[in-house]
Design a protein around this motif. Structure first.
Motif, PDB file in Angstrom:
ATOM      1  N   ASP A   1     -22.087   1.234 -16.456  1.00  0.00           N
ATOM      2  CA  ASP A   1     -21.063   2.268 -16.556  1.00  0.00           C
ATOM      3  C   ASP A   1     -20.271   2.112 -17.863  1.00  0.00           C
ATOM      4  N   VAL A   2     -20.087   3.225 -18.590  1.00  0.00           N
ATOM      5  CA  VAL A   2     -19.343   3.119 -19.854  1.00  0.00           C
ATOM      6  C   VAL A   2     -17.936   2.599 -19.640  1.00  0.00           C
ATOM      7  N   LYS A   3     -17.366   2.935 -18.477  1.00  0.00           N
ATOM      8  CA  LYS A   3     -16.008   2.477 -18.212  1.00  0.00           C
ATOM      9  C   LYS A   3     -15.959   0.955 -18.122  1.00  0.00           C
ATOM     10  N   TYR A   4     -17.082   0.377 -17.677  1.00  0.00           N
ATOM     11  CA  TYR A   4     -17.097  -1.078 -17.575  1.00  0.00           C
ATOM     12  C   TYR A   4     -16.988  -1.706 -18.954  1.00  0.00           C
ATOM     13  N   GLU A   5     -17.684  -1.122 -19.922  1.00  0.00           N
ATOM     14  CA  GLU A   5     -17.656  -1.716 -21.247  1.00  0.00           C
ATOM     15  C   GLU A   5     -16.233  -1.736 -21.794  1.00  0.00           C
ATOM     16  N   ALA A   6     -15.538  -0.623 -21.646  1.00  0.00           N
ATOM     17  CA  ALA A   6     -14.170  -0.562 -22.147  1.00  0.00           C
ATOM     18  C   ALA A   6     -13.311  -1.616 -21.463  1.00  0.00           C
ATOM     19  N   TRP A   7     -13.509  -1.725 -20.160  1.00  0.00           N
ATOM     20  CA  TRP A   7     -12.708  -2.686 -19.395  1.00  0.00           C
ATOM     21  C   TRP A   7     -13.031  -4.112 -19.837  1.00  0.00           C
TER      22      TRP A   7
ATOM     23  N   VAL B   1      -1.720  -4.900 -11.832  1.00  0.00           N
ATOM     24  CA  VAL B   1      -2.539  -4.551 -10.670  1.00  0.00           C
ATOM     25  C   VAL B   1      -3.292  -3.259 -10.948  1.00  0.00           C
ATOM     26  N   ALA B   2      -2.586  -2.319 -11.569  1.00  0.00           N
ATOM     27  CA  ALA B   2      -3.239  -1.041 -11.864  1.00  0.00           C
ATOM     28  C   ALA B   2      -4.418  -1.257 -12.806  1.00  0.00           C
ATOM     29  N   HIS B   3      -4.234  -2.140 -13.786  1.00  0.00           N
ATOM     30  CA  HIS B   3      -5.314  -2.420 -14.736  1.00  0.00           C
ATOM     31  C   HIS B   3      -6.518  -3.047 -14.023  1.00  0.00           C
ATOM     32  N   LEU B   4      -6.265  -3.989 -13.150  1.00  0.00           N
ATOM     33  CA  LEU B   4      -7.373  -4.626 -12.429  1.00  0.00           C
ATOM     34  C   LEU B   4      -8.030  -3.641 -11.468  1.00  0.00           C
ATOM     35  N   ARG B   5      -7.195  -2.780 -10.912  1.00  0.00           N
ATOM     36  CA  ARG B   5      -7.721  -1.833  -9.937  1.00  0.00           C
ATOM     37  C   ARG B   5      -8.697  -0.846 -10.567  1.00  0.00           C
ATOM     38  N   GLU B   6      -8.497  -0.565 -11.855  1.00  0.00           N
ATOM     39  CA  GLU B   6      -9.409   0.365 -12.535  1.00  0.00           C
ATOM     40  C   GLU B   6     -10.852  -0.036 -12.303  1.00  0.00           C
ATOM     41  N   LEU B   7     -11.063  -1.331 -12.168  1.00  0.00           N
ATOM     42  CA  LEU B   7     -12.424  -1.825 -12.007  1.00  0.00           C
ATOM     43  C   LEU B   7     -13.019  -1.429 -10.657  1.00  0.00           C
TER      44      LEU B   7
ATOM     45  N   LEU C   1      -8.394  -4.563  -4.180  1.00  0.00           N
ATOM     46  CA  LEU C   1      -7.356  -4.335  -5.177  1.00  0.00           C
ATOM     47  C   LEU C   1      -6.583  -3.065  -4.896  1.00  0.00           C
ATOM     48  N   GLU C   2      -7.251  -2.121  -4.247  1.00  0.00           N
ATOM     49  CA  GLU C   2      -6.541  -0.920  -3.845  1.00  0.00           C
ATOM     50  C   GLU C   2      -5.464  -1.283  -2.825  1.00  0.00           C
ATOM     51  N   ALA C   3      -5.864  -2.134  -1.889  1.00  0.00           N
ATOM     52  CA  ALA C   3      -4.909  -2.615  -0.889  1.00  0.00           C
ATOM     53  C   ALA C   3      -3.758  -3.340  -1.576  1.00  0.00           C
ATOM     54  N   LEU C   4      -4.105  -4.140  -2.555  1.00  0.00           N
ATOM     55  CA  LEU C   4      -3.078  -4.902  -3.264  1.00  0.00           C
ATOM     56  C   LEU C   4      -2.125  -3.962  -4.007  1.00  0.00           C
ATOM     57  N   GLU C   5      -2.698  -2.930  -4.603  1.00  0.00           N
ATOM     58  CA  GLU C   5      -1.859  -1.994  -5.335  1.00  0.00           C
ATOM     59  C   GLU C   5      -0.858  -1.323  -4.394  1.00  0.00           C
ATOM     60  N   GLU C   6      -1.342  -0.947  -3.209  1.00  0.00           N
ATOM     61  CA  GLU C   6      -0.441  -0.325  -2.227  1.00  0.00           C
ATOM     62  C   GLU C   6       0.651  -1.300  -1.796  1.00  0.00           C
ATOM     63  N   GLU C   7       0.226  -2.541  -1.576  1.00  0.00           N
ATOM     64  CA  GLU C   7       1.169  -3.583  -1.162  1.00  0.00           C
ATOM     65  C   GLU C   7       2.264  -3.748  -2.226  1.00  0.00           C
ATOM     66  N   TYR C   8       1.827  -3.790  -3.495  1.00  0.00           N
ATOM     67  CA  TYR C   8       2.779  -3.939  -4.594  1.00  0.00           C
ATOM     68  C   TYR C   8       3.739  -2.754  -4.648  1.00  0.00           C
ATOM     69  N   ALA C   9       3.225  -1.570  -4.358  1.00  0.00           N
ATOM     70  CA  ALA C   9       4.087  -0.392  -4.381  1.00  0.00           C
ATOM     71  C   ALA C   9       5.192  -0.528  -3.333  1.00  0.00           C
ATOM     72  N   LYS C  10       4.805  -1.085  -2.185  1.00  0.00           N
ATOM     73  CA  LYS C  10       5.809  -1.300  -1.118  1.00  0.00           C
ATOM     74  C   LYS C  10       6.837  -2.329  -1.567  1.00  0.00           C
TER      75      LYS C  10
END
Lengths: 428, 427
Positions: free
Chosen positions: B118-124, B104-110, A8-17
């Motif tokens: 992890d407490v962050k997992y519960e919120a997510w 994408v940013a929201h999914l990436r948080e995971l 997903l990190e890769a995807l995020e970078e791709e989306y930024a591009k």
């Protein structure tokens, strides 16, 4: 390393591009240009003598043509960016088809609606819950006017003997009713706890002290003790008015009027609190400092309050819908692996009593003891319960029956022998 | 089975339910570009042709100066129209790009969360449930609730209310007996529907024809409609077309099949379902709510034989009565049955045993376990057949202020002497 980078990190970078690529706005700019060209030509034709018209309009052809091409290029650019997005998705977030050939839940819409309504209530979303209940009811009424009379489906609910009437299945029973009120009460108490006001919680615990005691819960005392400590800390910490009801004096007074009821059960703790008074000027270095460290105390009592409150309602402390959805997400990969492999055989995973594959869940999501017979490797059930044989080993009933030679059997785990009637069914 | 591996998040497989979150805006972008393309082509060709024609006429002196000005005005009007339409598409495109980036940013948080604890997992995960619930509400047409929840949770960007509201509008118009809106939608998505081999347009045209047959007696209009809109399908759906032809001979109150069911009003509901199917498929969305998938997998994973066992129910009787006896006054007589109500000390109620999901979970299989998993250690058997951990019994005895050497059943409340207990060995 690039290959180790989370997808997903890769995807995020791709989306930024992709975000930097030209979009439809480019095409709009060129449309603007055509409008400019056309209006300029129009002015020229209108103001110049008739003989110039043909020249002006011929001269217009090429610039307009190339502007149109530019519009098209703009469109193509936007399409290319979209395509890139698709490729990035396929690479870093490849589509895995969900098991959608069979919907085991489709026939139980009313039960799901009820679960959602209760979830919203317990999350404190009272407004959303009431909107939802209204909307569900008006839809059901519209689709099936007699529906409400026959209540919710699943009539085979076979616990008629219990006090739960079929009313529990009717959403209207959730509306403006006990459950909603109790959750509203719970939210009020939790909010007050967050604001460091223990009194509503203490009042609740006192009202339910018999049940709490039966559960072996010390909640009422925990709350009262925290109240003592809280008062003891005085106005500089608790922010309460500086009068005779606060500080050490207030704490002592609180203890005098409230701790009596706990004497039988919690004499030790009360003594400790009383002795700590002597160390009042220097608690932080006294042997009693542990008692007065309350950094997490409020959130601790809040969570044990929630647990006790829900347990007294017969509900789990955590929202079941939340747990089930989370467990569902965790178990889904296994389910998909299995459905893919059995798809060819055409068997349905929901039809048997037990799943055919393991779905590992974290420890925190196990609520019952599981006994798997060490011989037959089957889970024990009502029909095949666990049996303890005289030596203390436990086997499933069916295993035991197969093990018997006549009325006697030998324990598979130790040298001892026994007879069938000495084996006892146990409840784990 | 519980092991430490189970609480680790498998990132490659944890976002199965979240695929539509990114796929949908992508599909919508594609659709947006397609519509833009259609309008560009349409208006471009018209303006190009008119410009060429005007030039030729002007050179051949067939057009006056005024004609040329008029034509140019016409072209300008068209281009201004195109600009207006394109600007909306461009805006929509920007909105979808913003949305995709946020998602994408929201999914990436995971990616930063590695275990379930992890407490962050519960919120997510809570937010994921909110998303699933909103999706469920939208699919059932509970649009107001969906909107309210999304607003309350501040996650309008993570749910697709507009798409579903547009869909439910068309669906409702079908349920109310109007095909017009659905036909417009078919026209917008002609190519894709053809690729999917969707029957929707054919069925809608048939419905129009059926209505014409129902209302008018000289069936000329119906025949003309069939010639124009239904005959082109005669090779694809020969049986249906022959039924349709036969319909001319029957009145709406005919008892004969298949004509009776063609006239039946239940056909509208079928059309609505067909439309929903096609719409979801076109956008690459699953055919039923994601919450259903999550629940059927989750309920099974959590369910144990004990959750619906009669023995457990004995112990739940008490809880059941709690529920009906919620804090209200005047429930004094319930006190007795309550006092020994809840299962074990300090543990919370299992989510499957809890009222919310119990009946729903009745219909799913229970989880498979290949190893025993005991919540307690040092198990002791009470004379009444119930087994508890030693520590549990001791703690409960202390809290209940029992005399030394006595224990109390955590569920039934019976008291026993410690020497009546037997050790249990689980292999």
């Amino acid at each position: 390393m690039a290959s180790e980078k989370p997808k997903l990190e890769a995807l995020e970078e791709e989306y930024a591009k992709i975000n930097k690529l030209p979009r439809l706005t480019k095409a709009v700019e060129h449309v603007d240009k055509i409008i400019e060209l056309l209006s300029a030509a129009r002015e020229q034709v209108a103001s110049a003598p008739e003989s110039h018209t043909a020249i002006t309009i011929t001269k217009l052809q090429n610039p307009v043509k190339s502007a149109f091409e530019a519009v098209n290029d703009g469109l193509k650019g936007a399409a290319a960016a979209n395509k890139k997005m698709g490729k990035a998705l396929d690479k870093s977030f490849p589509l895995k088809p969900l098991p959608t050939d069979h919907d085991a839940m489709a026939d139980h819409v009313s039960l799901i609606n009820r679960a959602i309504a209760m979830h919203l209530l317990r999350e404190g979303q009272f407004k959303v819950a009431s909107t939802f209940i209204d909307e569900v009811q008006s839809t059901t009424k519209r689709e099936n006017p007699e529906y409400l009379d026959e209540r919710m489906d699943d009539g085979n609910y076979d616990e008629a003997a219990s006090t739960t009437s079929s009313e529990a299945y009717d959403l209207s029973s959730l509306h403006s009713q006990e459950l909603q009120e109790s959750f509203a009460g719970m939210y009020y108490i939790l909010q007050e706890l967050k604001a460091r006001n223990l009194m509503p919680a203490i009042t609740w615990a006192r009202k339910n002290s018999v049940e709490l005691e039966a559960r072996g819960s010390n909640l009422e005392f925990e709350l009262s003790r925290l109240q003592f400590v809280w008062l003891f800390k005085g106005p500089s910490v608790n922010g309460l008015p500086d009068d005779e009801n606060n500080g050490q004096r207030g704490a002592l007074q609180y203890a005098r009027s409230n701790f009596g009821r706990f004497q039988a059960r919690h004499l030790n703790e009360i003594n400790q609190l009383a002795c700590s008074m002597a160390f009042a000027p220097n608690i932080a270095e006294s042997p009693y400092r542990q008692l007065f460290a309350i950094d997490t105390a409020f959130s601790d009592v809040a969570s044990s309050f929630t647990r006790e409150f829900c347990s007294l309602l017969g509900l789990s402390a955590e929202s079941p819908l939340y747990l089930a959805a989370t467990a569902g997400a965790l178990a889904l990969p296994q389910l998909m692996k299995y459905t893919q492999k059995t798809l060819a055989k055409g068997t349905e995973w929901t039809t048997s009593n037990e799943m055919a594959f393991e779905t590992p869940l974290p420890e925190s999501m196990l609520y019952h003891s599981i006994f798997v017979c060490p011989v037959s490797k089957e889970q024990t059930t009502d029909a095949n319960p666990p049996m303890m044989i005289p030596c203390g080993h436990v086997l499933a009933k069916e295993t035991l029956q197969k093990l018997c030679k006549g009325a006697r059997f030998k324990c598979p785990y130790c040298p001892s022998e026994g007879i069938l009637k000495d084996a006892r069914q146990i409840i784990l | 089975m519980a092991d430490h591996g189970a609480s680790k998040i498998n990132h490659d497989n944890h976002l199965l339910l979240d695929q539509p979150l990114l796929r949908l805006p992508y599909e919508l972008l594609r659709k947006n570009i397609r519509s833009a393309h259609y309008h560009i082509e349409w208006d471009t060709n018209a303006v190009k042709d008119l410009l060429k024609e005007t030039a030729t006429n002007s050179i051949n002196q067939k057009a006056s100066k005024q004609d040329v000005v008029n034509n140019l005005d016409q072209m300008l009007a068209r281009m201004r129209g195109l600009k207006r339409k394109l600007s909306t598409y461009a805006e929509e495109e920007n909105r979808l790009y913003r949305q995709s980036t946020a998602r994408v940013a929201h999914l990436r948080e995971l990616s930063d969360v590695h275990t379930v604890e992890d407490v962050k997992y519960e919120a997510w995960s809570r937010q994921r449930l909110d998303r699933l619930v909103v999706d469920y509400m939208l699919r059932h047409g509970y649009n107001k609730s969906a909107n309210a929840l999304a607003e309350e949770r501040n996650m309008l960007g993570l749910v697709d209310i507009d798409t579903f509201v547009a869909m439910s509008k068309i669906r409702q118009s079908l349920e109310n007996g109007s095909v017009q809106e659905a036909l417009v939608w078919c026209n917008e998505n002609k190519k894709e529907l053809r690729k999917m081999q969707s029957k929707l347009e054919f069925e809608l045209r048939c419905q129009q024809y059926i209505e014409l047959n129902r209302s008018s007696c000289p069936k000329l209009e119906a025949i003309n409609h069939a010639k124009k809109h239904i005959m082109p399908f005669s090779k694809t759906y020969p049986t249906e077309v022959s039924h349709i032809a036969g319909l001319l001979a029957y009145r709406a109150d005919t008892p004969h099949e298949p004509y009776a069911s063609l006239y039946s009003s239940a056909r509208w509901k079928k059309l609505a379902d067909l439309f929903t199917d096609a719409h979801l498929k076109l956008l690459g969305l699953p055919q039923f709510p994601l919450l259903h998938i999550a629940l059927s997998s989750g309920l099974s994973a959590l369910k144990t034989p004990a959750c619906h066992s009669s023995q457990q129910n004995q112990s739940h009787q008490g809880q059941k009565s709690h529920k009906s006896a919620t804090p209200g006054p005047g429930q004094g007589e319930e006190q007795e049955s309550r006092s020994h109500g809840t299962a074990s000390l300090q543990t919370s109620v299992c989510p499957i045993c809890s009222t919310e999901l119990n009946a729903l979970a009745r219909n799913v299989p229970y989880a498979h376990h290949s190893k025993s998993h005991l919540l307690e250690h040092d198990l002791m058997l009470l004379p009444n057949g119930r087994v508890y951990g030693k520590a549990q019994l001791d703690e409960y005895a202390e809290k209940s202020r029992l005399a030394a050497g006595e224990v109390k059943d955590l569920v039934t409340g019976e008291k026993f002497r410690e020497d009546e207990l037997k050790k249990v060995f689980i292999t």
